[in-house]
Motif scaffolding. Structure first.
Motif, mmCIF file in Angstrom:
data_model
loop_
_atom_site.group_PDB
_atom_site.id
_atom_site.type_symbol
_atom_site.label_atom_id
_atom_site.label_comp_id
_atom_site.label_asym_id
_atom_site.label_seq_id
_atom_site.Cartn_x
_atom_site.Cartn_y
_atom_site.Cartn_z
ATOM 1 N N GLU A 83 65.799 19.289 70.035
ATOM 2 C CA GLU A 83 65.392 19.780 71.361
ATOM 3 C C GLU A 83 63.956 20.298 71.346
ATOM 4 O O GLU A 83 63.209 20.116 72.306
ATOM 5 C CB GLU A 83 66.363 20.882 71.805
ATOM 6 C CG GLU A 83 66.375 21.140 73.279
ATOM 7 C CD GLU A 83 67.516 22.063 73.665
ATOM 8 O OE1 GLU A 83 67.520 23.225 73.222
ATOM 9 O OE2 GLU A 83 68.400 21.610 74.412
ATOM 10 N N ALA A 93 60.928 17.264 77.698
ATOM 11 C CA ALA A 93 61.689 17.982 78.736
ATOM 12 C C ALA A 93 63.044 18.381 78.149
ATOM 13 O O ALA A 93 64.071 17.759 78.434
ATOM 14 C CB ALA A 93 61.866 17.104 79.967
ATOM 15 N N SER A 104 65.147 20.660 78.746
ATOM 16 C CA SER A 104 66.226 21.060 79.667
ATOM 17 C C SER A 104 67.007 19.862 80.199
ATOM 18 O O SER A 104 68.104 20.016 80.731
ATOM 19 C CB SER A 104 65.658 21.873 80.830
ATOM 20 O OG SER A 104 64.778 21.067 81.598
ATOM 21 N N THR A 105 66.469 18.644 80.039
ATOM 22 C CA THR A 105 67.156 17.441 80.515
ATOM 23 C C THR A 105 68.009 16.789 79.427
ATOM 24 O O THR A 105 68.649 15.775 79.690
ATOM 25 C CB THR A 105 66.131 16.411 81.040
ATOM 26 O OG1 THR A 105 65.304 15.978 79.946
ATOM 27 C CG2 THR A 105 65.266 17.001 82.140
ATOM 28 N N LYS A 157 70.766 15.523 76.918
ATOM 29 C CA LYS A 157 72.222 15.339 76.848
ATOM 30 C C LYS A 157 72.503 14.740 75.472
ATOM 31 O O LYS A 157 72.122 13.601 75.194
ATOM 32 C CB LYS A 157 72.704 14.403 77.952
ATOM 33 C CG LYS A 157 72.320 14.828 79.346
ATOM 34 C CD LYS A 157 73.516 15.216 80.147
ATOM 35 C CE LYS A 157 73.218 15.543 81.586
ATOM 36 N NZ LYS A 157 72.260 16.557 81.837
ATOM 37 N N ASP A 164 69.797 11.725 75.280
ATOM 38 C CA ASP A 164 69.165 11.198 76.479
ATOM 39 C C ASP A 164 68.340 12.325 77.074
ATOM 40 O O ASP A 164 68.884 13.400 77.374
ATOM 41 C CB ASP A 164 70.214 10.735 77.496
ATOM 42 C CG ASP A 164 71.061 9.573 76.984
ATOM 43 O OD1 ASP A 164 70.536 8.779 76.186
ATOM 44 O OD2 ASP A 164 72.233 9.472 77.382
ATOM 45 N N ALA A 165 67.031 12.083 77.256
ATOM 46 C CA ALA A 165 66.152 13.109 77.815
ATOM 47 C C ALA A 165 64.975 12.433 78.511
ATOM 48 O O ALA A 165 64.631 11.284 78.203
ATOM 49 C CB ALA A 165 65.644 14.038 76.716
ATOM 50 N N GLU A 166 64.379 13.169 79.450
ATOM 51 C CA GLU A 166 63.229 12.636 80.170
ATOM 52 C C GLU A 166 61.991 12.643 79.286
ATOM 53 O O GLU A 166 61.764 13.585 78.532
ATOM 54 C CB GLU A 166 62.953 13.474 81.423
ATOM 55 C CG GLU A 166 63.984 13.288 82.508
ATOM 56 C CD GLU A 166 63.659 14.096 83.765
ATOM 57 O OE1 GLU A 166 62.577 14.717 83.834
ATOM 58 O OE2 GLU A 166 64.513 14.111 84.669
ATOM 59 N N GLY A 172 58.996 11.205 83.291
ATOM 60 C CA GLY A 172 60.202 11.504 84.057
ATOM 61 C C GLY A 172 61.303 10.472 83.908
ATOM 62 O O GLY A 172 62.348 10.581 84.551
ATOM 63 N N MET A 225 64.368 8.631 81.928
ATOM 64 C CA MET A 225 65.372 8.990 80.924
ATOM 65 C C MET A 225 65.290 7.998 79.767
ATOM 66 O O MET A 225 65.359 6.784 79.968
ATOM 67 C CB MET A 225 66.788 8.976 81.501
ATOM 68 C CG MET A 225 67.080 10.106 82.455
ATOM 69 S SD MET A 225 66.975 11.736 81.701
ATOM 70 C CE MET A 225 68.531 11.851 80.877
#
Length: 138
Positions: A76, A81, A83-84, A86, A104-106, A110, A112
């Motif tokens: 992380e 990003a 906070s996005t 998963k 999966d993250a941005e 922006g 994914m």
């Protein structure tokens, strides 16, 4: 001929012949049921607490979930990003854990993006610490 006027205070016992309240009937049976209920509740609480601790001698940081949490925190910190994010992670081992998975993250635009990763997490229970190394993050 006198007129009689009603006032709610007239319903109180001893005032203008009002009706006395009904007395509650205390029963020894209800007292016993209450005591048995308290004993049953106390037993259930003790049994529940005992079953929680029956998994061993308490908390140990050397477990799969702690290894996954350590690895995901490191991954992380590398994301644009966080906070996005998963995560889908799995861990194997004991003491030294290998955690693999996808996230999966941005990205910075922006969109994914799915990335794969692997971490090695070494737990030191004596010091209550963990060392985490990212083996790959693609």
């Amino acid at each position: 001929m006198g007129s009689s006027v009603y006032h709610p205070s007239m319903d109180r016992p001893g005032v203008f012949g009002g009706k006395p309240p009904k007395k509650k009937q205390n029963s020894a049976a209800w007292g016993c049921f209450g005591c048995l209920g308290l004993v049953a509740l106390f037993s259930a609480v003790i049994w529940g607490l005992a079953s929680i601790g029956s998994g061993g001698d308490g908390y140990t940081m050397n477990n799969k979930f702690e290894a996954i949490a350590q690895c995901e925190a490191q991954i992380e910190s590398q994301l644009k990003a966080p906070s996005t994010a998963k995560f889908n992670s799995e861990a194997t081992g004991s003491g030294t854990w290998t955690v693999t998975g996808t996230v999966d993250a941005e990205n910075s635009f922006g969109a994914m993006i799915r990335s794969s990763y692997q971490c090695t997490v070494v737990m030191d229970e004596a010091k209550d610490t963990a060392r985490t190394r990212i083996d790959y993050f693609e």
